[in-house]
Design a protein around this motif. Structure first.
Motif, PDB file in Angstrom:
ATOM      1  N   LYS A 670      -3.426   0.005   5.344  1.00  0.00           N
ATOM      2  CA  LYS A 670      -3.338  -0.005   3.520  1.00  0.00           C
ATOM      3  C   LYS A 670      -2.003  -0.706   3.502  1.00  0.00           C
ATOM      4  CE  LYS A 670      -4.218   2.932   0.839  1.00  0.00           C
ATOM      5  NZ  LYS A 670      -4.218   4.343   0.048  1.00  0.00           N
ATOM      6  N   GLY A 671      -1.659  -1.384   2.354  1.00  0.00           N
ATOM      7  CA  GLY A 671      -0.726  -1.889   1.920  1.00  0.00           C
ATOM      8  C   GLY A 671      -0.087  -1.426   0.676  1.00  0.00           C
ATOM      9  N   GLU A 672       1.138  -1.431   0.166  1.00  0.00           N
ATOM     10  CA  GLU A 672       1.552  -1.104  -0.927  1.00  0.00           C
ATOM     11  C   GLU A 672       2.831  -1.929  -1.506  1.00  0.00           C
ATOM     12  OE1 GLU A 672       3.160   2.933  -1.841  1.00  0.00           O
ATOM     13  OE2 GLU A 672       3.513   3.187   0.392  1.00  0.00           O
ATOM     14  N   VAL A 673       3.419  -1.888  -2.604  1.00  0.00           N
ATOM     15  CA  VAL A 673       4.152  -2.762  -3.045  1.00  0.00           C
ATOM     16  C   VAL A 673       5.044  -1.987  -4.195  1.00  0.00           C
ATOM     17  CG1 VAL A 673       4.657  -5.086  -4.444  1.00  0.00           C
ATOM     18  CG2 VAL A 673       2.697  -4.747  -3.066  1.00  0.00           C
ATOM     19  N   ILE A 674       6.387  -2.322  -4.102  1.00  0.00           N
ATOM     20  CA  ILE A 674       7.453  -1.728  -4.861  1.00  0.00           C
ATOM     21  C   ILE A 674       8.016  -2.970  -5.561  1.00  0.00           C
ATOM     22  CG2 ILE A 674       9.613  -0.680  -5.108  1.00  0.00           C
ATOM     23  CD1 ILE A 674       7.925   1.543  -4.171  1.00  0.00           C
TER      24      ILE A 674
END
Ligand SMILES: Nc1ncnc2c1ncn2[C@@H]1O[C@H](COP(=O)(O)OP(=O)(O)OP(=O)(O)O)[C@@H](O)[C@H]1O
Ligand SMILES: [Zn+2]
Ligand SMILES: [Zn+2]
Length: 809
Positions: A670-674
């Motif tokens: 799973k990826g995430e972005v800031i």
């Protein structure tokens, strides 16, 4: 009876789109063809210039005063029929001169002085070899081109496949050759030489046999050594004894991208498409089968597998015995895509991009021209690749502004693609996760056919995006490029052995230098912008004109030592990062670390092999990268660009954020972005956060409508420049008067105003922007203005006309 030819001549000071008429001398009558280069007399007749034949008239009774063509430079056209008519259309549509359109299409080597040689590639009659070629295996064409008998003999040999006409660059150092071996004696003479050998001269004996097997041929020495099993020394002995001679053989240069492929064999096989991909591919393939020049807008979220759809469309075209053209915004930034094309189609692929040397580019151009490459991948100018029988044209990331050339001819590759699609009855596929408003609006109106990929491959979710407001962060913790949240996540990825991408929308160490005492900003002496500090060369550089000077230690204005760097650059971030998370291995990718050829690929490969934990870079890392182990993307400063005085600044910010966010979580993890920003409420940032292209499109369309901007209106920009500001301003005022008088009342004329960067390369710029919906007076009037300012000659005001400009600064 005389034959007449229409020639576009290359005379920089007398540019016009009108061809000049020349007589074709009798000796050339059977040889002239459209698209050939010629040498013609010009002006008072003392000058010879290069020109292109753009028209041939039926022979007429004519005995007038026309000058005659001096010589043909080519034996085959260098521009085919398609590109010839395209060049004319391009000149008209982009307010450029015909000659510059033609040159834009050809490799530089055809502009520069190149000589034509005739090379023997198969055995020719001994008499000819002696009389015409003087015993050598090539001939400078210039030395014989005025002799019609020899020329027609050479043409005959060419038809028989015995000789080949080739361009040789004036600078020999650039023509790449390898050593070739060629027998000097006949079969019998070689046999005779054998009789005088010592009984134990085995190697020489074998050399003689080998030479007998290649009579009349030239073989690369490396191959000869391999096949015969003999050493280089033996071949040298053969030279001394007069058995063989060494000759240079032309070889194609191997551009970096053409190096033997790594062993990713799984890439070679087409993937099984998912339903969405299949539906899109079906439509495109149907159009290829039906030879329909439809334009498709393939709108697919990041990681939805657009590339696979492109590849299968290309395969379809090849299957139908057609060729395919695929454009990417900047090849060096997207080595992964290029590699996928090459893995799938191997040696059929030619790669054209700005990183090639003039020689490499020329080689690739010839491979395409000769039909040896059927798939062309390249950046903007590859749209002019000399492919024939095109089956499909693809523009990846169609929204990218780099598809527009910002010098004459100011063409947009998308428009050229559509033209070539029509000409070849081939579909054009415009692909993007964030289509340009222009293209999306056309798709809504049914001008283009919309194909959507709404889900990532295998229904992986798009990564959740968190927006971090940097204002309170800075207040609490002082200047930093990293919010607490981003730091925590980076450390977390490190612990999990996963990778992160950090994007900073700038380059250099810091953007400018300012004196704390007097406020002086160090500026370029030529241009109106601040100089940028480059730590690697320890200089201050101007990004516009290339001016470079040492880093000052005192303020040049007041002499103070309190001179400081402002802004943020990748080097500075890299240093801060090293202090904050010292255990992280970081690869920095920006203009400075990738200046050397091949560095992009190298750094990306290292990152792919997990030799670093964090890839830190400028916007050059936002596009096209597909690394399965990347689970975190951080944008350090989303705001850069939002404040620019350009109606596309929100669209660009939205595109960039969507693109870079799309790099996270592309595989099972799973990826995430800031996203860090000082404008957390800006709509471009908000819509990007929600992965909401549709919402952004609606909002932005409403704003464009309100302000009468594209896609509701078309725009043209006129620019005048002069060393004297008043003269530039006056020229523009006069043009404005002309425009106001003739154009329709619904057409909006803005300006003249000084450009945002008013002074560049020691010239002052004034601009007028015209916004219009439909105005049949506009095009002819602009053509007239262009021609008038040219023929005025030396008063030195330069006027340029830019249709559909991408930048307004
Ligand atoms: N049908 C498929 N089955 C399995 N994997 C696929 C399929 N299609 C694509 N992929 C894989 O999914 C990944 C993403 O695909 P691709 O890079 O083509 O997406 P994209 O739409 O071009 O993305 P972006 O716009 O972000 O560059 C790639 O690793 C690709 O190999
Ligand atoms: Zn000062
Ligand atoms: Zn400058």
């Amino acid at each position: 009876m005389a034959q007449l030819a229409q020639v576009i001549v290359d005379v920089p000071t007398m540019q016009t789109n009108r061809p000049y008429t020349y007589q074709v001398p009798t000796r050339l009558e059977n040889q002239v063809q459209l698209g050939m280069r010629v040498v013609v007399p010009f002006g008072n007749g003392k000058r010879q210039v290069q020109g292109f034949i753009v028209g041939l008239d039926q022979p007429t009774r004519y005995n007038g005063q026309l000058k005659a063509i001096d010589a043909l430079m080519d034996l085959q056209p260098v521009i085919g029929d398609e590109l010839l008519s395209l060049s004319k259309w391009l000149a008209d549509r982009t307010y450029a001169f015909w000659i510059s359109s033609i040159y834009t299409m050809l490799p530089n080597m055809l502009k520069a002085k190149s000589t034509r040689v005739v090379k023997i590639i198969d055995e020719v009659d001994e008499q000819i070899a002696f009389d015409v070629f003087h015993g050598k295996d090539e001939l400078d064409f210039a030395t014989v081109q005025s002799n019609p008998q020899i020329v027609s003999l050479l043409l005959k040999l060419q038809r028989q496949g015995k000789v080949r006409f080739e361009y040789v660059v004036a600078d020999k150092a650039k023509a790449k050759t390898t050593v070739g071996i060629r027998p000097q004696l006949s079969f019998e003479e070689l046999e005779e030489a054998r009789t005088s050998l010592h009984a134990n001269a085995h190697a020489q004996n074998r050399l003689l046999s080998y030479l007998q097997s290649i009579i009349g041929k030239t073989v690369k020495q490396v191959d000869a050594e391999k096949i015969s099993g003999l050493k280089a020394a033996t071949f040298n002995t053969g030279v001394q004894k007069g058995w063989l001679t060494k000759v240079p053989i032309e070889v194609y240069r191997t551009p970096l991208g053409q190096e033997p492929l790594p062993d990713d064999h799984h890439l070679a096989k087409p993937l099984t498409l998912n339903d969405e991909q299949q539906a899109a591919a079906n439509e495109i393939e149907q159009a290829i089968d039906d030879s329909r020049s439809r334009v498709f807008l393939l709108e697919g979220v990041t990681g939805s597998g657009k590339t696979e759809v492109y590849l299968q469309s290309i395969a379809k075209a090849l299957q139908n015995h057609k060729t395919a053209l695929m454009l990417v915004p900047e090849i060096s930034l997207t080595p992964q895509i290029v590699n996928r094309v090459r893995h799938r189609f191997g040696s059929k692929v030619a790669v054209l991009h700005s990183g090639l040397s003039a020689g490499e580019r020329f080689d690739e151009w010839r491979r395409i021209n000769r039909g040896e490459a059927q798939v062309v991948v390249g950046a903007r100018s590859a749209i002019f690749a000399p492919l024939t029988n095109i089956g499909v044209i693809i523009l990846d990331e169609e929204h990218e502004s780099s598809y527009k050339q910002d010098e004459a001819p100011r063409y947009h590759a998308r428009e050229v693609a559509k033209w070539r699609g029509k000409y070849n009855n081939a579909p054009v596929v415009l692909g993007s996760a964030t289509p340009s408003l222009e293209s999306r609006a056309r798709a809504m109106k049914g001008v283009y056919q919309l194909l959507q990929l709404k889900h990532r491959v295998n229904k992986r979710p798009l990564p959740p995006i968190k927006v971090v407001d940097m204002r309170p962060e800075i207040k609490e913790r002082g200047e930093s490029n990293f919010s607490r949240e981003l730091l925590t996540k980076l450390t977390d990825r490190l612990a999990k052995n996963e990778q992160s991408i950090l994007m900073l929308n700038r380059r250099g160490f810091s953007s400018f230098m300012m004196c704390r005492d007097c406020g002086e900003v160090l500026k370029c002496p030529n241009c109106d912008i601040s100089l940028t500090l480059h730590m690697d060369s320890h200089t201050m550089k101007c990004h516009y004109c290339g001016h470079e000077e040492p880093i000052p230690r005192f303020c040049p204005h007041c002499g103070s030592r309190e001179i400081r760097y402002y802004g943020t650059g990748t080097e500075k971030v890299e240093r801060e990062l090293a202090g904050l998370i010292p255990q992280a291995r970081v690869i920095r990718m920006d203009v400075d670390t990738t200046r050397r050829k091949g560095m992009h690929e190298k750094l990306l490969r290292q990152f792919g092999q997990h030799k670093a934990d964090i890839l830190l870079g400028t916007q050059m890392i936002a596009k096209g990268l597909d690394f399965p182990n990347v689970t975190l993307v951080g944008v350090l400063n989303a705001d850069t660009g939002l404040g620019l005085p350009d109606f596309r600044s929100s669209e660009r910010t939205f595109d960039l954020l969507s693109q870079v966010s799309g790099r996270a979580g592309r595989a099972d993890k799973k990826g995430e972005v800031i996203i860090q920003t000082y404008n957390p409420d800006h709509y471009a940032i908000r819509f990007a956060q929600r992965n909401d292209y549709e919402g952004f499109f609606k909002r932005e369309m409403a704003l464009r409508h309100q302000a009468s901007y594209p896609p509701y209106y078309f725009t043209v920009r006129l620019m005048a420049s002069h060393e004297d500001e008043a003269i530039a301003a006056r020229a523009m005022a006069q043009i404005k008067e002309q425009l106001t008088k003739s154009l329709m009342p619904s057409t909006i004329i803005l300006g003249p105003t000084p450009r945002a960067i008013a002074r560049m390369k020691r010239r002052y710029y004034y601009q007028i922007v015209i916004k219009y919906k439909q105005d049949q007076h506009l095009h002819p009037l602009l053509q007239k203005i262009l021609q008038e300012t040219q023929s005025k000659g030396k008063n030195d005001v330069q006027i340029s006309i830019d249709p559909d400009p991408q930048y307004f600064m």
